[in-house]
Enzyme design. Structure first.
Site, PDB file in Angstrom:
ATOM      1  N   LYS A   1      10.150  30.903   1.485  1.00 26.05           N
ATOM      2  CA  LYS A   1      10.040  31.449   0.250  1.00 26.05           C
ATOM      3  C   LYS A   1       8.660  31.864   0.087  1.00 26.05           C
ATOM      4  CE  LYS A   1      10.521  31.246  -4.723  1.00 26.05           C
ATOM      5  NZ  LYS A   1      10.876  30.516  -5.865  1.00 26.05           N
TER       6      LYS A   1
ATOM      7  N   ARG B   1      10.625  37.059 -13.062  1.00 24.32           N
ATOM      8  CA  ARG B   1       9.947  36.273 -14.087  1.00 24.32           C
ATOM      9  C   ARG B   1      10.026  36.693 -15.665  1.00 24.32           C
ATOM     10  NH1 ARG B   1       4.611  35.304  -9.999  1.00 24.32           N
ATOM     11  NH2 ARG B   1       6.160  34.139  -8.446  1.00 24.32           N
TER      12      ARG B   1
ATOM     13  N   LYS C   1       1.278  31.736  -7.130  1.00 28.88           N
ATOM     14  CA  LYS C   1       1.921  30.708  -6.514  1.00 28.88           C
ATOM     15  C   LYS C   1       1.597  30.473  -5.055  1.00 28.88           C
ATOM     16  CE  LYS C   1       5.844  30.576  -9.777  1.00 28.88           C
ATOM     17  NZ  LYS C   1       7.455  30.479 -10.022  1.00 28.88           N
TER      18      LYS C   1
ATOM     19  N   GLU D   1       8.676  25.765   8.353  1.00 27.12           N
ATOM     20  CA  GLU D   1       9.376  25.524   7.022  1.00 27.12           C
ATOM     21  C   GLU D   1      10.863  25.314   7.269  1.00 27.12           C
ATOM     22  OE1 GLU D   1       8.438  24.435   4.484  1.00 27.12           O
ATOM     23  OE2 GLU D   1       6.583  25.279   3.800  1.00 27.12           O
TER      24      GLU D   1
ATOM     25  N   LYS E   1      13.490  34.288   1.475  1.00 27.12           N
ATOM     26  CA  LYS E   1      13.556  35.033   0.266  1.00 27.12           C
ATOM     27  C   LYS E   1      12.150  35.525   0.181  1.00 27.12           C
ATOM     28  CE  LYS E   1      13.575  33.876  -4.684  1.00 27.12           C
ATOM     29  NZ  LYS E   1      13.595  32.969  -5.617  1.00 27.12           N
TER      30      LYS E   1
ATOM     31  N   SER F   1      14.708  40.084  -7.395  1.00 28.77           N
ATOM     32  CA  SER F   1      14.941  40.856  -8.453  1.00 28.77           C
ATOM     33  C   SER F   1      14.185  42.403  -8.382  1.00 28.77           C
ATOM     34  CB  SER F   1      14.215  40.183  -9.770  1.00 28.77           C
ATOM     35  OG  SER F   1      13.072  39.752  -9.382  1.00 28.77           O
TER      36      SER F   1
ATOM     37  N   TYR G   1      21.894  40.473  -6.845  1.00 24.79           N
ATOM     38  CA  TYR G   1      22.276  40.998  -8.136  1.00 24.79           C
ATOM     39  C   TYR G   1      23.396  42.219  -8.214  1.00 24.79           C
ATOM     40  CZ  TYR G   1      18.584  38.115  -9.213  1.00 24.79           C
ATOM     41  OH  TYR G   1      17.516  37.178  -9.330  1.00 24.79           O
TER      42      TYR G   1
END
Ligand code: PBG
Length: 337
Positions: free
Chosen positions: A204, A214, A230, A246, A261, A287, A326
């Site tokens: 990610k 968000r 982040k 990872e 992602k 998004s 989406y």
């Protein structure tokens, strides 16, 4: 001269592109409704439609509308939903206490969906960002300048158990803390939930394209800034080898599905993972990917239906076995028609 010009070619790849029939015979990648997972936003109460400004056609749903949407998804052949709660700001605090509420919004949502459509796969996010006032995915350290890894993982394991108990099929840690997949696996097994799977947000990235999400869950507003950073836990978009590190750690720790992602800008990572593991690979068309296609379409600069299809086709072609998007319902509808 130009009129009579001809090449002496043995290979003419265009031969197989000449008719629609030939093109369909040599098509290598085909999208189907079962490829998609629909991310859905859940809110408490409220009856008026609550569209997310930066995500046209995406609504925050109350429990009743959520169940209705899940039925519609199931009917068009979408096998799974991923649920994200948007909490009332006064339910948030520094340590995300709301995440461990046994009657929290998302847990009630899981129960409602599972009761109405038991065959639909339900996935829930394991991370604290919907629950914290600062909008981070975990709890902060004493100086408040970073997310504390191990203490956060301790909370996430409890969160995962509550979700498993509510009936989810897959828990999806999206927090990027070290060691969380293994800790969640052990906690689930110890609590008698060995059948609950883990879809790990393995690679990610710290992406600028999460902005509309968000807004949707209110984590940016909670933080009082759109620059919620982040970078100490999400991956540097510059890194490719690290994504494999990872993902392979998550696999070794017991992840059932590995996720990349965002998706569209990270097709190389999807391909790398596809070749490095035999586990199913998921990709999350996020998004901002959705928003940019809509924005350009609104301006008349891009064709929505064609870009929607091409963006998802590219993600599948790169090696994704399943795609969170989406566009799930409308794509499934188009493919079924
Ligand atoms: C955080 C989380 C994020 C998304 C899903 N879970 C974003 C973030 O890290 O703030 C993003 C999804 C999207 O942009 O569609 N746990």
């Amino acid at each position: 001269m130009a009129d009579s010009f001809s090449l002496d070619l043995t290979q003419r790849p265009r031969r197989l592109r000449r008719t629609a029939s030939l093109r369909s015979m040599v098509e290598e990648t085909v999208l189907r409704p079962a490829d998609f997972i629909a991310p859905l936003f859940v809110v408490e109460g409220r009856n008026e439609p609550d569209e997310i400004a930066s995500m046209p056609g995406v609504f925050r749903l109350n429990l009743q509308d959520l169940v209705r949407e899940c039925r519609a998804l199931h009917q068009v052949g979408v096998p799974a939903v991923a649920l994200f709660p948007r909490l009332d700001p006064n339910l948030k605090d520094e340590i995300g206490t709301g995440a461990l509420d046994e009657d929290s919004l998302v847990l009630r949502a899981v129960r409602a969906v599972k009761k109405a459509i038991p065959e639909l796969t339900v996935i829930t996010d394991v991370a604290l960002d919907p629950y914290t006032t600062h909008g981070h995915d975990g709890v902060l350290n004493a100086s408040g300048d970073d997310v504390e890894n191990d203490r956060t993982v301790g909370i996430l394991t409890q969160m995962a158990i509550l979700q498993a108990r509510a009936g989810v099929d897959l828990v999806a840690p999206s927090d990027m803390m070290d060691g969380r997949v293994g800790a969640i696996r052990r906690a689930l097994d110890a609590a008698g939930h060995s059948n609950t799977g883990i879809m790990a947000y393995s690679a990610k990235f710290n992406s600028a394209y999460y902005g509309p999400f968000r807004d949707a869950v209110g984590s940016a507003q909670a933080a009082g800034t759109r620059l919620l950073n982040k970078a100490t836990y999400q991956m540097n978009p510059a890194n490719r080898r690290e994504a494999l590190t990872e993902a392979l750690l998550d696999e070794a720790e017991g992840a059932d599905i590995l996720m990349v992602k965002p998706a569209g800008m990270y097709l190389d990572i999807i391909r790398d993972l596809r070749e490095a593991t035999r586990k199913p690979v998921a990709a999350y068309q996020i998004s901002g990917e959705y928003a940019q296609i809509h924005a350009a379409a609104r301006l008349g600069w891009l064709d929505l239906a064609r870009c929607r299809h091409e963006s998802l086709l590219a993600i599948k072609r790169a090696g994704a076995d399943m795609i969170l998007t989406y566009f799930a319902r409308e794509m499934a509808q188009v493919l079924k028609a």
